[in-house]
Write a protein that holds these residues in place. Structure first.
Motif, PDB file in Angstrom:
ATOM      1  N   ARG A  68       0.806  -1.224   0.000  1.00 34.23           N
ATOM      2  CA  ARG A  68       0.000   0.000   0.000  1.00 34.23           C
ATOM      3  C   ARG A  68       0.840   1.276   0.000  1.00 34.23           C
ATOM      4  N   GLU A  69       1.891   1.313   0.795  1.00 34.31           N
ATOM      5  CA  GLU A  69       2.674   2.551   0.895  1.00 34.31           C
ATOM      6  C   GLU A  69       3.426   2.874  -0.393  1.00 34.31           C
ATOM      7  N   LEU A  70       3.614   1.869  -1.263  1.00 33.10           N
ATOM      8  CA  LEU A  70       4.404   2.074  -2.474  1.00 33.10           C
ATOM      9  C   LEU A  70       3.551   2.349  -3.711  1.00 33.10           C
ATOM     10  N   LEU A  71       2.243   2.263  -3.585  1.00 34.07           N
ATOM     11  CA  LEU A  71       1.368   2.424  -4.751  1.00 34.07           C
ATOM     12  C   LEU A  71       1.564   3.739  -5.498  1.00 34.07           C
ATOM     13  N   PRO A  72       1.796   4.878  -4.816  1.00 37.47           N
ATOM     14  CA  PRO A  72       1.975   6.132  -5.560  1.00 37.47           C
ATOM     15  C   PRO A  72       3.174   6.124  -6.503  1.00 37.47           C
ATOM     16  N   ARG A  73       4.070   5.142  -6.376  1.00 37.93           N
ATOM     17  CA  ARG A  73       5.238   5.071  -7.255  1.00 37.93           C
ATOM     18  C   ARG A  73       4.898   4.479  -8.624  1.00 37.93           C
ATOM     19  N   ILE A  74       3.718   3.906  -8.783  1.00 37.01           N
ATOM     20  CA  ILE A  74       3.356   3.277 -10.051  1.00 37.01           C
ATOM     21  C   ILE A  74       3.119   4.343 -11.112  1.00 37.01           C
ATOM     22  N   VAL A  75       3.777   4.187 -12.247  1.00 38.73           N
ATOM     23  CA  VAL A  75       3.654   5.161 -13.329  1.00 38.73           C
ATOM     24  C   VAL A  75       2.953   4.575 -14.555  1.00 38.73           C
ATOM     25  N   ALA A  76       2.844   3.277 -14.641  1.00 34.04           N
ATOM     26  CA  ALA A  76       2.161   2.660 -15.784  1.00 34.04           C
ATOM     27  C   ALA A  76       0.676   2.993 -15.737  1.00 34.04           C
ATOM     28  N   PRO A  77       0.058   3.271 -16.883  1.00 40.48           N
ATOM     29  CA  PRO A  77      -1.401   3.432 -16.898  1.00 40.48           C
ATOM     30  C   PRO A  77      -2.055   2.191 -16.292  1.00 40.48           C
ATOM     31  N   THR A  78      -2.905   2.406 -15.294  1.00 42.04           N
ATOM     32  CA  THR A  78      -3.393   1.296 -14.477  1.00 42.04           C
ATOM     33  C   THR A  78      -4.911   1.232 -14.470  1.00 42.04           C
TER      34      THR A  78
END
Length: 381
Positions: A192-202
């Motif tokens: 959960r804490e790392l989700l903002p790091r995702i850059v791929a269109p999701t």
């Protein structure tokens, strides 16, 4: 075209590839207890536009159990996916996964962003309610095997009255040690804490009737990942690709691109996000194929043809709707015409023209609709 694959050699998971070798690659991941068969009703359709590669979890389907062991993590499973991609020469790929397969996708998107083009997380979560229940399940499976757990699979996976016997049999025949190791991975997973790091269109896809990973879990991811979209599928439980394949297919096509993806973008530009969001919310398994057809054909092919401008297309559309008396659609396209740059005076001129060629009564009704819509827009501005 499906490419036959031999049994895995112990270094990568078993997989099967479908679609043109030169098409954009798409990896499809299963949930715990299932196999590549989970995607049987979706993968062939996606392979029209993508090189689709389905893979089996260790000890599931035809993948060797020895690929993982006790204390395994989602990172270990993600490493197997990267090894598979490397063996196929795939530097970058789109990825869609269900439940545990979706967790693997989240891990890849966070820790290996250079490898993931687009991500779809289906009936999954950024955490699986803590380690306790999964450790208990792992211990039970190691001690007693999978028969008892498999007997209740249909209740955990599907809405009442629906089942897929082949998937339940996949559950029963999975290797108990590898299954338990996958439970270990779920027990330790919390990203959960790392989700903002995702850059791929999701894209997040939730089954509204899913007790294992309810829509709130997908909404949590959608709120944390920048620009992520969420689709909720009515009448679907945990294995939505098997239970509601047409709705899952429509969502994936729109997200992965092609005519449907471009069409959805143009549809939103012309009709507005609010209208399209309402249409998506009302979508049901019965209407899913029609919504996909509209996105691909009307919006992805016709409205994107550069021969006519959007202004010109709006004029033609208004005239056709008046001619056939489709006044509910006319109201929507009066709003669209304003977005496409037509002034109220120009819309009035189009409707006046319809009085000559479509009849005065039809034009009279059309003017009433347009006047109401324009007044509402003026009041809202």
């Amino acid at each position: 075209m499906t490419t036959p694959t031999p049994r895995a050699d112990g270094k990568v998971p078993h997989h099967r590839a479908e679609g043109p070798a030169t098409a954009p690659p798409l990896l499809l991941a299963p949930s715990l207890g299932t196999s590549t068969a989970l995607w049987d009703k979706v993968a062939p359709e996606l392979s029209v536009t993508h090189r689709v590669v389905r893979w089996d979890l260790p000890g599931h389907g035809r993948s060797p159990a020895a690929l993982i062991g006790p204390g395994a993590t989602v990172a270990d499973l993600a490493a197997l996916v990267l090894a598979l991609a490397d063996s196929l020469g795939l530097d970058r790929f789109s990825y869609a996964g269900v439940s545990l397969g979706g967790a693997v996708g989240l891990h890849l998107a966070v820790h290996h962003p250079e490898r993931i083009d687009r991500l779809a997380v289906v009936c999954s979560s950024a955490h699986f309610n803590g380690p306790g229940p999964w450790r208990e399940r792992a211990a039970k499976v190691r001690a007693e095997g999978l028969d008892e757990l498999a007997r209740g699979a249909h209740a955990r996976w599907f809405t009442p009255g629906f089942t897929v016997p082949a998937l339940v049999e996949d559950h029963r025949t999975a290797d108990s040690g590898a299954y338990a190791a996958c439970c270990d991975a779920l027990a330790a997973f919390d990203i959960r804490e790392l989700l903002p790091r995702i850059v791929a269109p999701t894209l997040l896809v939730a089954g509204r009737e899913d007790p294992a990973t309810p829509p709130a879990h997908l909404r949590e991811i959608a709120d944390a990942v920048p620009g992520a979209a969420l689709v909720e599928i009515p009448g679907a439980s945990h294995l939505a690709p098997a239970e509601r394949p047409e709705a899952v297919l429509a969502a994936l096509r729109a997200h992965l691109g092609g005519d449907a993806g471009l069409g959805m973008e143009v549809r939103r530009q012309v009709l507005g996000d609010a209208h399209v969001d309402r249409a998506q919310e009302r979508q049901s398994p019965f209407t899913a194929r029609f919504q996909d057809f509209i996105s691909r054909y009307a919006w992805g092919e016709i409205w994107t043809d550069p021969t006519l401008s959007r202004r010109e297309r709006s004029m033609i559309t208004l005239t056709a709707l008046v001619a056939h008396g489709h006044y509910d659609e006319l109201a929507m396209h009066v709003r669209a015409a304003r977005r496409n740059g037509l002034s109220p005076e120009e819309i009035g001129a189009v409707l006046l023209q319809t009085a000559v060629y479509c009849g005065v009564p039809a034009a009279n009704s059309a003017f009433a609709v347009a006047q109401r819509v324009l007044a509402e827009e003026e009041a809202a501005s």
